[in-house]
Design a protein around this motif. Structure first.
Motif, PDB file in Angstrom:
ATOM      1  N   THR A   1     -73.797 -62.367 -31.223  1.00  0.00           N
ATOM      2  CA  THR A   1     -72.908 -61.723 -31.936  1.00  0.00           C
ATOM      3  C   THR A   1     -72.207 -62.573 -32.747  1.00  0.00           C
ATOM      4  O   THR A   1     -71.989 -63.863 -32.404  1.00  0.00           O
ATOM      5  CB  THR A   1     -71.631 -60.831 -31.184  1.00  0.00           C
ATOM      6  OG1 THR A   1     -70.743 -60.450 -32.112  1.00  0.00           O
ATOM      7  CG2 THR A   1     -70.894 -61.661 -30.246  1.00  0.00           C
ATOM      8  N   ARG A   2     -71.573 -62.204 -33.850  1.00  0.00           N
ATOM      9  CA  ARG A   2     -70.554 -63.073 -34.655  1.00  0.00           C
ATOM     10  C   ARG A   2     -69.197 -62.877 -34.088  1.00  0.00           C
ATOM     11  O   ARG A   2     -69.113 -61.885 -33.568  1.00  0.00           O
ATOM     12  CB  ARG A   2     -70.899 -62.710 -36.054  1.00  0.00           C
ATOM     13  CG  ARG A   2     -72.263 -62.955 -36.767  1.00  0.00           C
ATOM     14  CD  ARG A   2     -72.341 -63.140 -38.288  1.00  0.00           C
ATOM     15  NE  ARG A   2     -71.825 -61.950 -38.939  1.00  0.00           N
ATOM     16  CZ  ARG A   2     -71.132 -62.041 -39.597  1.00  0.00           C
ATOM     17  NH1 ARG A   2     -70.503 -62.970 -40.325  1.00  0.00           N
ATOM     18  NH2 ARG A   2     -70.859 -60.802 -40.320  1.00  0.00           N
TER      19      ARG A   2
ATOM     20  N   GLY B   1     -65.213 -62.469 -34.472  1.00  0.00           N
ATOM     21  CA  GLY B   1     -64.181 -62.178 -35.426  1.00  0.00           C
ATOM     22  C   GLY B   1     -62.809 -62.580 -34.979  1.00  0.00           C
ATOM     23  O   GLY B   1     -62.847 -62.786 -33.645  1.00  0.00           O
TER      24      GLY B   1
ATOM     25  N   CYS C   1     -65.748 -59.765 -30.127  1.00  0.00           N
ATOM     26  CA  CYS C   1     -67.217 -59.607 -30.538  1.00  0.00           C
ATOM     27  C   CYS C   1     -67.243 -58.323 -31.569  1.00  0.00           C
ATOM     28  O   CYS C   1     -66.555 -57.454 -31.547  1.00  0.00           O
ATOM     29  CB  CYS C   1     -67.440 -58.951 -29.203  1.00  0.00           C
ATOM     30  SG  CYS C   1     -69.350 -58.367 -29.390  1.00  0.00           S
ATOM     31  N   LYS C   2     -68.152 -58.720 -32.734  1.00  0.00           N
ATOM     32  CA  LYS C   2     -68.118 -57.771 -33.644  1.00  0.00           C
ATOM     33  C   LYS C   2     -69.285 -56.535 -33.388  1.00  0.00           C
ATOM     34  O   LYS C   2     -69.554 -55.871 -34.221  1.00  0.00           O
ATOM     35  CB  LYS C   2     -68.780 -58.660 -35.181  1.00  0.00           C
ATOM     36  CG  LYS C   2     -67.517 -59.360 -35.516  1.00  0.00           C
ATOM     37  CD  LYS C   2     -67.826 -59.882 -36.785  1.00  0.00           C
ATOM     38  CE  LYS C   2     -66.471 -60.408 -37.534  1.00  0.00           C
ATOM     39  NZ  LYS C   2     -66.883 -60.704 -38.896  1.00  0.00           N
ATOM     40  N   GLN C   3     -69.809 -57.006 -32.241  1.00  0.00           N
ATOM     41  CA  GLN C   3     -70.934 -56.038 -31.775  1.00  0.00           C
ATOM     42  C   GLN C   3     -70.175 -54.812 -31.037  1.00  0.00           C
ATOM     43  O   GLN C   3     -70.257 -53.622 -31.384  1.00  0.00           O
ATOM     44  CB  GLN C   3     -71.928 -56.456 -30.825  1.00  0.00           C
ATOM     45  CG  GLN C   3     -72.871 -57.495 -31.255  1.00  0.00           C
ATOM     46  CD  GLN C   3     -73.954 -57.105 -32.218  1.00  0.00           C
ATOM     47  OE1 GLN C   3     -74.069 -55.632 -32.410  1.00  0.00           O
ATOM     48  NE2 GLN C   3     -74.647 -57.681 -32.892  1.00  0.00           N
TER      49      GLN C   3
ATOM     50  N   ASN D   1     -66.518 -54.889 -30.250  1.00  0.00           N
ATOM     51  CA  ASN D   1     -65.115 -54.923 -30.621  1.00  0.00           C
ATOM     52  C   ASN D   1     -64.207 -55.436 -29.422  1.00  0.00           C
ATOM     53  O   ASN D   1     -63.028 -55.087 -29.424  1.00  0.00           O
ATOM     54  CB  ASN D   1     -64.837 -53.611 -31.329  1.00  0.00           C
ATOM     55  CG  ASN D   1     -65.502 -53.589 -32.632  1.00  0.00           C
ATOM     56  OD1 ASN D   1     -65.221 -54.637 -33.511  1.00  0.00           O
ATOM     57  ND2 ASN D   1     -65.714 -52.381 -33.011  1.00  0.00           N
TER      58      ASN D   1
END
Ligand SMILES: [Zn+2]
Length: 110
Positions: free
Chosen positions: A86-87, A89, A101-103, A105
């Motif tokens: 994941t990227r 945030g 986690c951008k996958q 949240n």
């Protein structure tokens, strides 16, 4: 540069040396200045140690394995919650920044 990878994070190598690509490991050192990280079991080099003379005993010269640093852009964080690459945030709650986690949240940091 905003470094979102921290010591203790689990990451996967997404580019770089072919033999390391796809491997996962724990970040054991971060060098934000040079944007480099050291990851357990990744980019392992062998250092040949010279023969050392110590107290009249000769210590056998050995080969010492150690992890060399890799560019931080070669790794991606593995989310500890959903186990996906994941990227990251950032969310701010009450003045404290938390990584998200951008996958899935989830907040990554406790
Ligand atoms: Zn996640």
């Amino acid at each position: 540069m905003n470094v979102k990878i921290r010591k203790g994070d689990k990451v996967e190598v997404i580019s770089g040396r072919e033999e390391d690509r796809g491997k996962r490991g724990e970040v054991i050192k971060v060098n934000p200045k040079e944007s480099r990280v050291v990851v357990q079991g990744i980019n392992v080099r062998t250092k040949h140690q010279k023969q050392v003379q110590a107290q009249n005993r000769t210590v056998n010269p050995g080969r010492v394995k150690f992890e060399s640093s890799i560019d931080i852009s070669n790794v991606m964080l593995v989310c500890p919650k959903c186990n996906k690459l994941t990227r990251v945030g950032v969310t701010r709650e009450g003045g404290t920044a938390h990584r998200v986690c951008k996958q899935c949240n989830s907040v990554i940091d406790e």
